[in-house]
Write an enzyme that holds these catalytic residues in place. Structure first.
Site, PDB file in Angstrom:
ATOM      1  N   GLU A  92      20.141 -47.503  18.139  1.00 32.58           N
ATOM      2  CA  GLU A  92      20.256 -48.302  19.358  1.00 32.58           C
ATOM      3  C   GLU A  92      19.209 -47.873  20.384  1.00 32.58           C
ATOM      4  OE1 GLU A  92      24.924 -49.503  19.525  1.00 32.58           O
ATOM      5  OE2 GLU A  92      24.453 -47.470  20.125  1.00 32.58           O
ATOM      6  N   CYS A 105      14.989 -46.804  27.029  1.00 31.25           N
ATOM      7  CA  CYS A 105      15.560 -45.551  26.509  1.00 31.25           C
ATOM      8  C   CYS A 105      15.622 -45.688  24.995  1.00 31.25           C
ATOM      9  CB  CYS A 105      16.952 -45.350  27.104  1.00 31.25           C
ATOM     10  SG  CYS A 105      17.819 -43.926  26.404  1.00 31.25           S
ATOM     11  N   CYS A 112      22.844 -37.829  15.294  1.00 33.70           N
ATOM     12  CA  CYS A 112      22.391 -36.550  15.829  1.00 33.70           C
ATOM     13  C   CYS A 112      23.188 -35.423  15.200  1.00 33.70           C
ATOM     14  CB  CYS A 112      22.565 -36.514  17.350  1.00 33.70           C
ATOM     15  SG  CYS A 112      21.827 -35.041  18.120  1.00 33.70           S
ATOM     16  N   CYS A 116      26.925 -31.660  20.462  1.00 33.60           N
ATOM     17  CA  CYS A 116      27.336 -31.313  21.824  1.00 33.60           C
ATOM     18  C   CYS A 116      28.737 -31.888  22.038  1.00 33.60           C
ATOM     19  CB  CYS A 116      26.363 -31.891  22.850  1.00 33.60           C
ATOM     20  SG  CYS A 116      24.677 -31.277  22.628  1.00 33.60           S
ATOM     21  N   CYS A 119      29.295 -35.556  23.664  1.00 37.26           N
ATOM     22  CA  CYS A 119      28.394 -36.671  23.329  1.00 37.26           C
ATOM     23  C   CYS A 119      28.888 -37.459  22.117  1.00 37.26           C
ATOM     24  CB  CYS A 119      26.988 -36.139  23.067  1.00 37.26           C
ATOM     25  SG  CYS A 119      25.808 -37.429  22.637  1.00 37.26           S
ATOM     26  N   CYS A 334      24.451 -42.899  29.043  1.00 42.28           N
ATOM     27  CA  CYS A 334      24.123 -41.590  28.455  1.00 42.28           C
ATOM     28  C   CYS A 334      25.224 -41.081  27.546  1.00 42.28           C
ATOM     29  CB  CYS A 334      23.961 -40.542  29.551  1.00 42.28           C
ATOM     30  SG  CYS A 334      22.682 -40.907  30.711  1.00 42.28           S
TER      31      CYS A 334
END
Ligand code: SAH
Length: 359
Positions: A92, A105, A112, A116, A119, A334
């Site tokens: 995305e 962005c 990933c 974290c 996230c 974010c």
């Protein structure tokens, strides 16, 4: 044998390609202009190249682009794009308009691996690294869909950790900054990292001059170890040394991103610890209210606490801003890029507005 994809060529590789076809080096610049400045999608369109050269290019090379699989717009104008890669994996990107800027962005990995705790991309897990053209292709596709507006800024803050895919990310930067191609000024490009120290040094040495943002989110090792597992490999002392070594031009500042988690990392003592940690660094702290989502074991800090935290930083002479989240209801903000639409997956808007107005 597969044909070479010219969109995956750095300026140097394009030069080698045209020289391999017995053309002078300036043809590479022409080609680059056609691909990025004029958005050509076929070699036949490139009318100032010799016909024989165009035919050979068409036979031996290809122009691969990323097809948009879905496009969603949030009430605040933020748009999220879903791309399906040639192998079926998905990524995305987000286009964020404001009065002066149009910020893209983009992702550097599908998923990933860094895990974290706050996230959603981390929850999704790692699929694979993107190739340079898949990184650049997001800019090309977003730019073409931006209806007359030009992308002014690029942030490598989408899915993935850019420095865990440093080789392809650096090749993509070479292309994006190329003056004959997309020609983005380095000061309008920001790479965000969790703090992979050796690759931060490599980025500095590559000399791109792009802005660096470091996701900090905790000023002590004890706390950062728990929120960001990467801290066990590169603890704060080492990370801050790499930050201090990153070359900044006179107008540049390093950014520290700090996701504000209610009762976890938002106490005033931690604000004071943060001040000590970054003392003397030309930097700015960007406080990001957590974008909550089902599956994340945190709540966003209440606004007054974020402001109190910010006041402590400012009083100590540390520049600090609060990031306004954009596009939450479509999972475009974010830490929310995880291939969810926001419709039916769950209801982030209900969650976030409720959590933000408490306290
Ligand atoms: N891996 C890189 C690039 C991604 S940038 C990095 O972490 O820096 C994504 C930014 O969003 C990071 O600053 C991260 O700290 C922040 N973030 C992650 N999850 C978030 C969430 N749920 N709410 C708000 N910000 C989040």
């Amino acid at each position: 044998m597969g044909r070479a994809n010219v969109m995956d060529c750095t300026p140097g590789e394009l030069r080698a390609l045209v020289e391999g076809l017995a053309e002078p080096p300036y043809r590479a610049r022409q080609l680059c202009g056609w691909l990025y400045a004029r958005g050509a999608r076929g070699f036949a369109e490139m009318t100032d190249l010799p016909q024989a050269f165009r035919r050979r290019l068409a036979a031996e090379a290809a122009i691969a682009t990323l097809p948009i699989a879905r496009r969603q717009q949030a009430a605040d104008g933020t748009e999220k794009f879903l791309f399906t890669l040639p192998d079926g994996k998905q990524i995305e990107s987000v286009l964020i308009p404001d009065e002066r800027r149009l910020t893209a962005c983009i992702s550097t990995q599908a998923g990933c691996a860094l895990d974290c705790a706050f996230c959603l991309t981390g929850v999704m897990g790692f699929r694979r690294n993107l190739r340079a053209w898949e990184i650049v292709g997001q800019i090309v596709a977003l730019g073409a869909s931006a209806a007359g507006r030009r992308i002014t800024n690029i942030v490598l803050m989408g899915m993935g950790e850019p420095l865990a895919n440093a080789g392809q990310t650096f090749r993509a930067l070479e292309i994006l900054l190329c003056p004959h191609g997309p020609a983005f000024p380095p000061r309008r490009v920001t790479l965000s990292t969790v703090g992979l120290v050796p690759e931060m040094k490599a980025l500095a040495e590559a000399g791109f001059g792009v802005n660096l943002a470091v996701s900090l989110s905790a000023p002590t090792d004890e706390l950062r170890d728990r929120l960001m597992p990467i801290n066990r490999r590169y603890p704060l002392g080492e990370l801050l040394r790499a930050c201090r070594a990153y070359p900044l031009k006179s107008h540049q500042r390093l950014t520290f991103e700090y996701v504000m988690l209610d009762q976890v990392n938002d106490t005033l003592d931690l604000a004071r610890a943060l001040v000590k940690l970054v003392r003397g660094l030309r930097c700015k702290v960007n406080l990001i209210p957590l974008n909550p989502a089902p599956g994340l074991p945190f709540r966003p800090s209440p606004r007054p606490r974020i402001e109190a935290f910010q006041r402590i930083l400012k009083a100590a002479g540390v520049m600090a801003t609060i990031r306004e989240s954009r596009g939450r209801e479509i999972f475009a903000a974010c830490g929310m890029l995880a291939l969810k639409t926001g419709a039916g997956d769950c209801e982030p808007s209900a969650l976030s507005s409720g959590a933000l107005s408490r306290g």
